[in-house]
Write a protein that holds these residues in place. Structure first.
Motif, PDB file in Angstrom:
ATOM      1  N   VAL A  12      79.991 115.350  42.142  1.00 45.38           N
ATOM      2  CA  VAL A  12      79.310 116.475  41.507  1.00 45.38           C
ATOM      3  C   VAL A  12      79.000 116.096  40.064  1.00 45.38           C
ATOM      4  CG1 VAL A  12      79.448 118.915  40.861  1.00 45.38           C
ATOM      5  CG2 VAL A  12      80.521 118.130  42.977  1.00 45.38           C
ATOM      6  N   VAL A  13      77.739 116.278  39.684  1.00 49.37           N
ATOM      7  CA  VAL A  13      77.330 115.966  38.310  1.00 49.37           C
ATOM      8  C   VAL A  13      76.607 117.173  37.726  1.00 49.37           C
ATOM      9  CG1 VAL A  13      75.189 114.814  39.041  1.00 49.37           C
ATOM     10  CG2 VAL A  13      76.172 114.275  36.840  1.00 49.37           C
ATOM     11  N   TYR A  14      76.948 117.472  36.493  1.00 45.98           N
ATOM     12  CA  TYR A  14      76.392 118.631  35.799  1.00 45.98           C
ATOM     13  C   TYR A  14      75.458 118.136  34.699  1.00 45.98           C
ATOM     14  CZ  TYR A  14      76.379 123.359  33.925  1.00 45.98           C
ATOM     15  OH  TYR A  14      75.996 124.614  33.523  1.00 45.98           O
ATOM     16  N   ASP A  15      74.275 118.737  34.590  1.00 45.13           N
ATOM     17  CA  ASP A  15      73.264 118.358  33.589  1.00 45.13           C
ATOM     18  C   ASP A  15      72.754 116.929  33.767  1.00 45.13           C
ATOM     19  OD1 ASP A  15      73.024 120.823  32.419  1.00 45.13           O
ATOM     20  OD2 ASP A  15      74.303 120.381  30.699  1.00 45.13           O
ATOM     21  N   LEU A  16      72.440 116.580  35.000  1.00 42.44           N
ATOM     22  CA  LEU A  16      71.856 115.275  35.302  1.00 42.44           C
ATOM     23  C   LEU A  16      70.478 115.186  34.650  1.00 42.44           C
ATOM     24  CD1 LEU A  16      72.146 112.651  37.111  1.00 42.44           C
ATOM     25  CD2 LEU A  16      70.756 113.878  38.769  1.00 42.44           C
ATOM     26  N   GLU A  17      70.234 114.103  33.935  1.00 41.86           N
ATOM     27  CA  GLU A  17      68.950 113.922  33.254  1.00 41.86           C
ATOM     28  C   GLU A  17      68.041 113.038  34.095  1.00 41.86           C
ATOM     29  OE1 GLU A  17      68.740 113.411  29.012  1.00 41.86           O
ATOM     30  OE2 GLU A  17      70.863 113.922  28.823  1.00 41.86           O
TER      31      GLU A  17
END
Length: 148
Positions: A12-17
């Motif tokens: 899970v990754v938050y704020d993936l650019e």
């Protein structure tokens, strides 16, 4: 197999650019590589976009559920990303995507594939789940939504 059983903190990754679906999928696939869920990144990405050509996986409400079924997938998994900036995904409602749920399915896992996809779609149709996603402030918040 239950969806909540395969949701893992490391996926899970938050704020993936990212600015394109290709970048999003490539970065999320890297999570699978690090966890040894897939053995060949390029083959898996090809499977995801081969599927994408048959119809968009942008289901609407800022959500996309791309998925790939390939020999390179060692075990079923889902990676989840909240994007820092919405990405155009040709979603059914015409709106860009903010949340991406990338499914990795072994080549022989047709029933698992449909079961996981069904569970995920059912959860994401719930207004409360979508509201909780919008309110989430971290990867942990996102995990809690699907572990309850």
């Amino acid at each position: 197999m239950e969806l909540k059983e395969i949701i893992k903190q490391q996926l899970v990754v938050y704020d993936l650019e990212s600015t394109t679906p290709k970048e999003v999928v490539a970065q999320m696939t890297e999570l699978f590589v690090k966890q040894k869920i897939i053995s060949n990144k390029e083959e898996f990405i090809d499977a995801v976009f081969k599927r994408e050509k048959t119809g968009t996986t942008g289901i609407g409400a800022e959500i996309a559920i791309p998925h790939g079924q390939a020999d390179t997938v060692v075990e079923p998994a889902v990676a989840i990303a909240k994007l820092k900036t919405s990405v155009e995904w040709h979603a059914l409602d015409g709106k860009p995507v903010k949340y991406v749920f990338l499914l990795a399915i072994p080549k022989e896992g047709s029933t698992e594939h449909l079961q996981l996809l069904s569970q995920l779609a059912e959860a994401l149709m719930d207004d409360d789940v979508r509201q909780d996603l919008a309110k989430s402030m971290s990867a942990n918040d996102i995990i809690k939504i699907f572990k309850r």
